[in-house]
Design a protein around this motif. Structure first.
Motif, mmCIF file in Angstrom:
data_model
loop_
_atom_site.group_PDB
_atom_site.id
_atom_site.type_symbol
_atom_site.label_atom_id
_atom_site.label_comp_id
_atom_site.label_asym_id
_atom_site.label_seq_id
_atom_site.Cartn_x
_atom_site.Cartn_y
_atom_site.Cartn_z
ATOM 1 N N TRP A 96 -18.905 -33.382 37.391
ATOM 2 C CA TRP A 96 -17.800 -33.569 37.289
ATOM 3 C C TRP A 96 -17.384 -34.379 38.603
ATOM 4 C CZ3 TRP A 96 -13.216 -32.236 39.805
ATOM 5 C CH2 TRP A 96 -12.009 -32.462 39.076
ATOM 6 N N PHE A 97 -17.767 -34.004 39.562
ATOM 7 C CA PHE A 97 -17.515 -34.783 40.830
ATOM 8 C C PHE A 97 -18.000 -36.052 41.128
ATOM 9 C CE2 PHE A 97 -15.344 -31.853 43.752
ATOM 10 C CZ PHE A 97 -15.615 -30.502 43.508
ATOM 11 N N THR A 98 -19.018 -36.478 40.480
ATOM 12 C CA THR A 98 -19.677 -37.678 40.351
ATOM 13 C C THR A 98 -18.746 -38.725 39.470
ATOM 14 O OG1 THR A 98 -21.165 -37.158 38.501
ATOM 15 C CG2 THR A 98 -21.792 -37.211 41.108
ATOM 16 N N LYS A 99 -18.216 -38.294 38.464
ATOM 17 C CA LYS A 99 -17.534 -39.034 37.384
ATOM 18 C C LYS A 99 -15.972 -38.826 37.620
ATOM 19 C CE LYS A 99 -21.321 -40.051 35.319
ATOM 20 N NZ LYS A 99 -21.711 -41.372 35.256
ATOM 21 N N PHE A 100 -15.305 -38.099 38.387
ATOM 22 C CA PHE A 100 -13.907 -37.981 38.401
ATOM 23 C C PHE A 100 -13.284 -39.239 38.846
ATOM 24 C CE2 PHE A 100 -10.196 -36.666 40.574
ATOM 25 C CZ PHE A 100 -9.164 -36.218 39.579
#
Length: 462
Positions: free
Chosen positions: A378-382
């Protein structure tokens, strides 16, 4: 021959025709005076032409007369006057010269913006036009304060902070500069992982929200754990204070350790006789050494890499000397050992309660640990969701894609027109297990089974 006519300058003007007597002359003179005054007023005030509108702001935001008015990304007019209202607000008058946006309509918003940060009086007013179906605003209309926005300058934010906060912010900025000094390449490499981390955080947060009951239970248990620690804040504060005093005492005894190391050569000389007696023992160890040679061949490169560590460890050993023994009272490790009974009495109360609190939170921590890959994803896509922006700010672009192909074994074939293209969507999937956001891997390592999740909730596909 007739004489030529006299020059035009010498021809006498015909006498004026006066009708109506002196009253008519006075009326004509008064009309001429009014017309002259009107012409002068028109010229002095910028005279006719241009659609005018006023806007009331909380403050003028360093606007000056002559600044531009923009709409739709281009200049459409300028500021003609700036004044104060009765309640101390800024009243800004604007002249709109671009007929393509006229007349303005109700719902139009005005915002003071800065062209750049390099100047002072480089502001302009940006108009966000109202809907085309709204009623029009007549010439001279006013934009109300609830549809205007004044800028917030950085100095206003800093002035809102107290002296202690400003000193802390100043120290933080200076410390950050010292931290990144000479580490530009490392900082650049770390920044590249920021967006992927945000994307992974996006997916993790989505998974946490889906299982809201477990997430709420986790928050309640965490609140109880923090509350239990807060109840013993006095004991914890005393523990920290004692640890600080111990560390200070240890740091002040470095001279004693240095003196002990200085006495070490004499001690070794006195132990020479003991080493002589060890010769017979070493003869017996020859067999062990011979058997160990195949295994010790790899120790040479290890010791070569260990040598720089030993050299760098000399300052640490000197500090260890002060840690173990230093002149004075309550300042070294020896004094700490002497005071250990008091520390033991304290730990008999604090540590058991801490252990019970941690044991109660193990279930929550174990459940959250399973979603660590989803949190990282999720951190990579936010960051990529709302990375684009325009004049109105950031925006997210979403586009559904309906595939016309399907996978039949190892072959990709065209779907018949009778197929439902929405079969790939799975409504109602709110309880995915950890690792179920992608297709099941061949080794069967995902999804993981966890309480409260549905192992069958996986994306379609092989």
């Amino acid at each position: 021959m007739t004489a030529p006519p006299p020059p035009a300058s010498t021809v006498p003007a015909p006498p004026p025709v006066v009708r109506g007597g002196r009253s008519f002359v006075r009326t004509a003179a008064l009309a001429a005076l009014v017309a002259a005054v009107a012409a002068i007023a028109i010229v002095a005030l910028g005279g006719g032409g241009g659609y005018r509108v006023t806007a009331t702001f909380e403050n003028a935001g360093q606007l000056v007369v002559g600044n531009q008015v923009w709409a739709g990304g281009r200049p459409v007019g300028e500021i003609t006057d700036i004044g104060l209202t009765d309640d101390g607000r800024a009243r800004v008058e604007m002249r709109i010269d671009d007929d393509s946006i006229l007349p303005l309509r109700r719902g139009t918003r005005a915002r003071i913006r800065a062209a750049s940060l390099s100047g002072i009086a480089n502001r302009y007013v940006e108009l966000t036009l109202g809907p085309g179906t709204a009623p029009t605003l007549p010439d001279g209309a006013a934009i109300p304060p609830d549809r205007t926005q004044a800028p917030v300058d950085l100095d206003q934010v800093l002035n809102a902070l107290d002296e202690r906060t400003r000193q802390g912010l100043r120290a933080l900025i200076r410390g950050s500069g010292a931290w990144y000094a000479g580490r530009a390449r490392e900082a650049d490499a770390a920044t590249r992982y920021f967006a992927p981390a945000l994307q992974a955080t996006t997916r993790l947060t989505a998974e946490l929200v889906r299982d809201s009951q477990t997430f709420e239970r986790f928050l309640r248990d965490a609140s109880r754990a923090v509350g239990a620690i807060a109840e013993r804040r006095d004991e914890l504060s005393q523990l920290v204070a004692n640890a600080n005093a111990t560390a200070t005492a240890i740091a002040s005894r470095n001279r004693d350790l240095d003196a002990a190391l200085a006495e070490l050569p004499g001690t070794l000389r006195q132990a020479n006789s003991t080493f002589v007696d060890l010769r017979s023992t070493l003869d017996d160890l020859d067999v062990l050494v011979a058997a160990s040679k195949p295994a010790t061949r790899r120790l040479a490169p290890f010791f070569q890499e260990l040598l720089p560590l030993v050299v760098d460890a000399r300052p640490a050993i000197a500090d260890l000397s002060a840690l173990v023994s230093s002149p004075g009272a309550d300042n070294d490790l020896i004094d700490l050992v002497a005071r250990s009974p008091r520390l033991a009495d304290l730990t008999d109360v604090v540590f058991p309660r801490t252990i019970r609190t941690l044991n109660r939170s193990l279930e929550v921590v174990d459940y959250a640990r399973l979603y660590t890959p989803d949190l990282a994803a999720w951190f990579t896509k936010f960051g990529a969701v709302a990375a684009n922006y325009d004049a109105n700010g950031h925006y997210a672009r979403v586009q559904p894609i309906f595939s016309r192909f399907r996978l039949n074994g190892n072959q990709l074939e065209l779907r018949p027109r009778t197929d439902n293209l929405l079969d790939a969507f799975q409504p109602g999937r709110y309880r995915r297990c950890p690792g179920a956001s992608v297709q099941r891997p061949p080794d069967g390592s995902a999804p993981l089974s966890a309480p409260g999740c549905d192992p069958s909730a996986v994306p379609p596909g092989p």
